[in-house]
Design a protein around this motif. Sequence first.
Motif, PDB file in Angstrom:
ATOM      1  N   THR A 107      -0.458  -0.247  -0.877  1.00 28.34           N
ATOM      2  CA  THR A 107      -0.580   0.577  -2.090  1.00 28.34           C
ATOM      3  C   THR A 107      -1.987   1.164  -2.159  1.00 28.34           C
ATOM      4  OG1 THR A 107      -0.181   0.627  -4.470  1.00 28.34           O
ATOM      5  CG2 THR A 107      -1.368  -1.290  -3.622  1.00 28.34           C
ATOM      6  N   MET A 167       3.089  -5.333  -0.434  1.00 27.61           N
ATOM      7  CA  MET A 167       3.387  -3.936  -0.055  1.00 27.61           C
ATOM      8  C   MET A 167       2.114  -3.095  -0.077  1.00 27.61           C
ATOM      9  SD  MET A 167       6.449  -3.671   0.775  1.00 27.61           S
ATOM     10  CE  MET A 167       6.725  -1.898   0.809  1.00 27.61           C
ATOM     11  N   VAL A 194      -7.514   1.841  -0.655  1.00 27.91           N
ATOM     12  CA  VAL A 194      -6.211   1.618  -0.031  1.00 27.91           C
ATOM     13  C   VAL A 194      -6.088   0.151   0.391  1.00 27.91           C
ATOM     14  CG1 VAL A 194      -4.609   2.380   1.772  1.00 27.91           C
ATOM     15  CG2 VAL A 194      -6.300   3.987   0.836  1.00 27.91           C
ATOM     16  N   PHE A 195      -4.914  -0.411   0.091  1.00 27.90           N
ATOM     17  CA  PHE A 195      -4.633  -1.818   0.425  1.00 27.90           C
ATOM     18  C   PHE A 195      -3.379  -1.908   1.282  1.00 27.90           C
ATOM     19  CE2 PHE A 195      -6.919  -1.595  -3.515  1.00 27.90           C
ATOM     20  CZ  PHE A 195      -7.895  -2.578  -3.404  1.00 27.90           C
ATOM     21  N   LYS A 196      -3.420  -2.809   2.244  1.00 26.72           N
ATOM     22  CA  LYS A 196      -2.278  -2.894   3.159  1.00 26.72           C
ATOM     23  C   LYS A 196      -1.948  -4.350   3.435  1.00 26.72           C
ATOM     24  CE  LYS A 196      -0.913  -0.054   7.075  1.00 26.72           C
ATOM     25  NZ  LYS A 196      -1.404   0.949   8.016  1.00 26.72           N
ATOM     26  N   GLY A 230       0.175   2.939   3.042  1.00 28.66           N
ATOM     27  CA  GLY A 230      -1.255   2.643   3.200  1.00 28.66           C
ATOM     28  C   GLY A 230      -1.879   3.450   4.321  1.00 28.66           C
TER      29      GLY A 230
END
Lengths: 68, 250, 181, 350
Positions: A3, A1, A66-68, A51
């Motif tokens: 985040t 997910m 940010v991570f996607k 994200g």
Amino acid sequence: MPTIKIESEKCKGCSLCIDVCPYELIRQERTINHQGYQYVVLADPEEQCTGCTLCALMCPDICIEVFK
Amino acid sequence: MKQVFAKPKALNDEIMHYCPGCGHGVAHRLVAEALDHYDITGRTVGVAPVGCSVLMYDYFNCDIIEAPHGRAPAVATGMKRSRSDLIVFAYQGDGDLASIGLAEIVHAANRGENITVIFINNTVYGMTGGQMAPTTLLGQKTTTSPYGRNFNTDGYPIRMAEMLAPLEGTTYVARMSLDKPVNILKARKSVFKAFEMQINNVGFSFVELLTICPTNWGMDSMESIKRIQDEMIPYFPLGVFKEKETEDYI
Amino acid sequence: MYYDVFISGFGGQGILLAGQLLAEAAMEKGLNVTFFPSYGVEMRGGTARCTVVMSDNEIGSPIVDNPRCVIAMNQPSLVRYQESTPPGGLLIVNSSLANLDDVKRQDIEVHGVPMSELAVELGNARLSNMVALGAFARLSGSISSDEIAGALEAVISERNRSLIPLNERAIMEGVRYAGGK
Amino acid sequence: MTEQKRILVKGNEAVGMGAIRAGCLYYFGYPITPQNEIPEFMSRELPRHDGEFVQAESELASINMVLGASAVGVRSMTSSSSPGISLMQEGLSYLAGQELPAVVINVVRCGPGLGGIATSQGDYFQAVKGGGHGDYRVITLAPASVQEMYDHTILAFDLADRYRNPTMVLADAVLGQMQEPIFEHGDVPPEPRKHWTLTGAANRPARHLKSLYLKEGELEAHNRMLQEKYREIQKHEVRFEEYDVDDAQLVVAAFGTSARIARTAVSRAREKGLKVGLFRPVTVFPFPGMRLCSLSERVKKFLVVEMNTGQMVEDVRLNVKGDTEVEFYGRPGGAIPTPVEVLTQIERHY
């Protein structure tokens, strides 16, 4: 997910990220960090974060990843 | 999961000394992203002004020199003329660039020096504690315009981008705002373009960035953002005022 | 009479206002006084400090190496300045934010006052500087709490005048905690 | 006489108060720490007195605005701190060459270069040896208290007008930022009539204010006249203060904030039974060299204390009798000598 990761020690609590989050997932803590600022944290129990990077774009202390 | 937003490599991990909400952080990031994007950190020299951002040498991973107050474009000229293979950028605030250094910026622009100038306009002197800047808006109260800026005694806020764009020597002149994500993305594009101009030897590029100074405005961050939108942008319109494709002479 | 005091803490704790209030009170009492604050970028690092010297004689140096009293409003100030007080000197510590266990000196008088907590109980954490001054008045004997309170009007800006009674209460709370009148 | 009320003010504000008391209604300046309270005070107060405050675009501009205001006969001033004063050196040379009165306040900070905003006395050479080009002098006052920040500003206007010469108040960051009680008094000497101002040649021949002399011998004569004026200033305007020098074997010489620090050290030395005195130049140009010379006939040793690496000490050495020992103790920009340090030096050299 998707985040985000907030480096709380670098945060100065300016709250610019709070205002741009479309899902209101960022809130300010009541406690202070070593710099003496009330830092922000991600509060996303329902995993709504997409994200979108808006918070990171606004952050003047460049403490959001940010991570996607 | 993939990281889609990270701190640019051209910046180090120091905690910046800027006040909460201060626009320098985002402006630094945009410059650093340009250095990353064109992979030029290793051959870039920045010129720091006198003002809050004098300490920018603590945050960038490229070489940086400190210039006397207002003289950054002259220092940059000296460097670029002597070593044209370097990428040279000056980073200046409104007091530094539009007040004490007005002669230097106008003449560097007019000579068409192949340098990039990032101009931070927050309508106030920050480092010295909130005095009137040349870009202070009419009616704005500062510690040296305690009754509000009055055109009779203090003149009008100066529009630098509009002043520099008509000079034959400039090739890229833009004003952008760091008030919201969409504008920050546009500003990013503009900063990139400014460096690209220099890399391609097109000539003098200039990007003015409207930023907030919550400390000296006496506002919180959100009120400050609103002030950019309600007061600054109407007086300092955003946009690209000039963009040449290649170097040309008349 | 000669007395010098060093006040140190975070920016935002009202360190400079406390020093200025003390200086004003000393002047109104008829003493000579110097007040030397930290200023400018020094403060942006988050530390605020000031030195107040009071005397019935002409004052020489406004810079003091060994102040009779140190008021440490936070932990870094306690660590950094406890050594500067001379033997027999006075150290007043904001025990809400500084750890009394870190006091190394045996040869000075040490008082812990939970200034921030007392201030919060009065309704505003920003009153901790006034609590500090109350404790200082009680413990140093250099100036009275009434004299300090009497100078409030001169240093508090016009728009905050309504807060004077609350500040007075905070000063008295400092006096009370430090051992009463 | 009724007892006058003391007020607690910052040194920088005392400058502003003194200037307005002296009838200075024209201020030109540029922000720089640690003197910002001067322009801030003037921007607040001058409009109430029907005066003019201009935040100039640079210190180069500030000093030349003062030059212009002075030329038309009004009392005007500027203030700055070390790097800004460096920028004013060109203007100071022109003011001196054209014999224009002007008051410049220097709230000295650390150098060289951008240095820092802490206190220093590193601008002594620049002030008294002339930082600009040519053979000229700037009358230089060295206050040591907030009261003197007020008094010397008034005195500076008087001296500037009387001698038609730029006058500097050489303060420092401690004096600018410190608060002390002061008396505001009205002792302002009358402003002299100015017969040389440029106010329009309607009913008189045109006047010129200039420093360019091209005719054979003209410039030399002008320079000799200026030197004659500086000798007059040296004859009449030397000011100094002494504490406990009468029986002193060692005299500490210091100006400004250093003198305040030394004063405490000297008192402590006296408490210990050492015969030590303090000599404080109040004017550093003209320098009280004659008095130092006569003191050196019986004082064995001088200890010069400065917040720099040794500037005024050169003037002390030039003026004392040949075999008098002159020691130096100083801390350069970024540090302040403390009373304990100075006392240690006194004991070492006594």
